[in-house]
Scaffold this motif. Structure first.
Motif, PDB file in Angstrom:
ATOM      1  N   VAL A   7       0.858  -1.189   0.000  1.00 36.39           N
ATOM      2  CA  VAL A   7       0.000   0.000   0.000  1.00 36.39           C
ATOM      3  C   VAL A   7       0.893   1.238   0.000  1.00 36.39           C
ATOM      4  N   ASP A   8       1.021   1.854  -1.172  1.00 42.03           N
ATOM      5  CA  ASP A   8       1.865   3.043  -1.329  1.00 42.03           C
ATOM      6  C   ASP A   8       1.384   3.791  -2.572  1.00 42.03           C
ATOM      7  N   ASP A   9       1.347   5.111  -2.500  1.00 41.42           N
ATOM      8  CA  ASP A   9       0.813   5.866  -3.637  1.00 41.42           C
ATOM      9  C   ASP A   9       1.859   6.194  -4.691  1.00 41.42           C
ATOM     10  N   HIS A  10       3.094   5.703  -4.517  1.00 45.76           N
ATOM     11  CA  HIS A  10       4.139   5.933  -5.509  1.00 45.76           C
ATOM     12  C   HIS A  10       4.449   4.630  -6.260  1.00 45.76           C
ATOM     13  N   PRO A  11       4.166   4.572  -7.557  1.00 40.26           N
ATOM     14  CA  PRO A  11       4.402   3.344  -8.338  1.00 40.26           C
ATOM     15  C   PRO A  11       5.847   2.859  -8.302  1.00 40.26           C
ATOM     16  N   LEU A  24      12.335 -12.760  -1.779  1.00 41.72           N
ATOM     17  CA  LEU A  24      12.081 -13.477  -0.524  1.00 41.72           C
ATOM     18  C   LEU A  24      11.059 -14.603  -0.693  1.00 41.72           C
ATOM     19  N   GLY A  25      10.667 -14.858  -1.923  1.00 42.84           N
ATOM     20  CA  GLY A  25       9.802 -16.002  -2.182  1.00 42.84           C
ATOM     21  C   GLY A  25       8.310 -15.733  -2.203  1.00 42.84           C
ATOM     22  N   PHE A  26       7.919 -14.455  -2.216  1.00 46.25           N
ATOM     23  CA  PHE A  26       6.490 -14.146  -2.302  1.00 46.25           C
ATOM     24  C   PHE A  26       6.039 -14.344  -3.749  1.00 46.25           C
ATOM     25  N   LYS A  27       4.990 -15.148  -3.929  1.00 48.57           N
ATOM     26  CA  LYS A  27       4.508 -15.472  -5.270  1.00 48.57           C
ATOM     27  C   LYS A  27       3.308 -14.622  -5.684  1.00 48.57           C
ATOM     28  N   ILE A  28       2.499 -14.221  -4.711  1.00 48.08           N
ATOM     29  CA  ILE A  28       1.292 -13.444  -4.999  1.00 48.08           C
ATOM     30  C   ILE A  28       1.430 -12.074  -4.348  1.00 48.08           C
ATOM     31  N   ILE A  29       1.423 -11.037  -5.151  1.00 47.27           N
ATOM     32  CA  ILE A  29       1.615  -9.672  -4.641  1.00 47.27           C
ATOM     33  C   ILE A  29       0.528  -8.768  -5.209  1.00 47.27           C
ATOM     34  N   HIS A  30      -0.225  -8.152  -4.314  1.00 42.65           N
ATOM     35  CA  HIS A  30      -1.271  -7.214  -4.709  1.00 42.65           C
ATOM     36  C   HIS A  30      -0.817  -5.795  -4.377  1.00 42.65           C
ATOM     37  N   GLU A  31      -1.432  -4.813  -5.015  1.00 39.35           N
ATOM     38  CA  GLU A  31      -1.039  -3.426  -4.825  1.00 39.35           C
ATOM     39  C   GLU A  31      -2.250  -2.538  -4.581  1.00 39.35           C
ATOM     40  N   ALA A  32      -2.046  -1.491  -3.779  1.00 38.68           N
ATOM     41  CA  ALA A  32      -3.058  -0.456  -3.554  1.00 38.68           C
ATOM     42  C   ALA A  32      -2.345   0.880  -3.469  1.00 38.68           C
ATOM     43  N   SER A  33      -3.013   1.931  -3.920  1.00 40.36           N
ATOM     44  CA  SER A  33      -2.393   3.260  -3.914  1.00 40.36           C
ATOM     45  C   SER A  33      -3.063   4.228  -2.940  1.00 40.36           C
TER      46      SER A  33
END
Length: 207
Positions: A7-11, A24-33
């Motif tokens: 969760v960060d407003d800077h792409p 670090l092995g994370f396979k599923i990553i979602h984003e919010a702005s």
């Protein structure tokens, strides 16, 4: 499978965090702005980890953490922010964060914090001894520490030059409520104008 919500407003910042998470092995990553997206995304995706900025549109990070806890949503929260840890780290800890990393650190620090949190540890930076501050600064520090999380949020937004109406709309509060907070803040901090509020914020590295 490890999953995360950034969760960060800077792409650009989100892109950098994605690289760290993938290593670090994370396979599923979602984003919010923006802050108002977070609760629905947590409910939908149930991420293992939320990496949260504090300065966000609509709802700031502290308010987001309060709502996560109020709604009994279970996820590990790591705060990754440019905000001065002297005034925000303990607030974040109380709000439920397991780690606080400043954006002035190298990404290796973020990587260590993520690993620590995912292994069941907390990760907070050591703060400088307040004894090195001048008496005037120490007094201002104490004033800031006495503010509630919402008062601190409104204080920073006023110091940024935002209008009462804008703050009210973004926080889903009435214009009158923001005016009341503004009056209360000026009294608590011993200032007479928004210009003085801004100076107060700048002196204490809140902007």
């Amino acid at each position: 499978m490890k999953s995360a919500l950034i969760v960060d407003d800077h792409p650009v910042v989100r892109a950098a965090i994605i690289i760290v998470l993938q290593r670090l092995g994370f396979k599923i990553i979602h984003e919010a702005s923006s802050g108002n997206e977070v609760l629905s995304l947590i409910r939908e995706h149930n991420p293992s980890l939320v990496i949260l900025d504090l300065r966000l549109p609509v709802l700031d990070g502290l308010e987001v953490m309060v709502r996560i806890r109020t709604n009994n949503l279970h996820c590990k929260v790591l705060v990754f922010s440019s905000h001065e840890p002297l005034f925000y780290q303990e607030r974040c800890r109380r709000a439920g964060a397991l780690a606080y990393v400043t954006k002035t650190n190298k990404l290796e620090e973020l990587s260590r914090a993520i690993s620590g949190v995912m292994s069941g540890y907390s990760y907070f930076c050591a703060l400088a001894d307040s004894g090195v501050m001048s008496p005037a600064q120490l007094t201002e520090k104490q004033m800031i520490e006495q503010l509630s999380d919402r008062e601190l949020s409104i204080f920073v937004q006023l110091a940024q030059g935002k209008l009462n109406k804008t703050i009210a709309e973004e926080m889903h509060l009435s214009h009158k409520t923001i005016s009341t907070y503004k009056t209360r803040l000026m009294k608590k901090l011993g200032v007479r104008s928004v210009v003085h509020l801004r100076g107060f914020a700048l002196r204490n590295h809140l902007l």
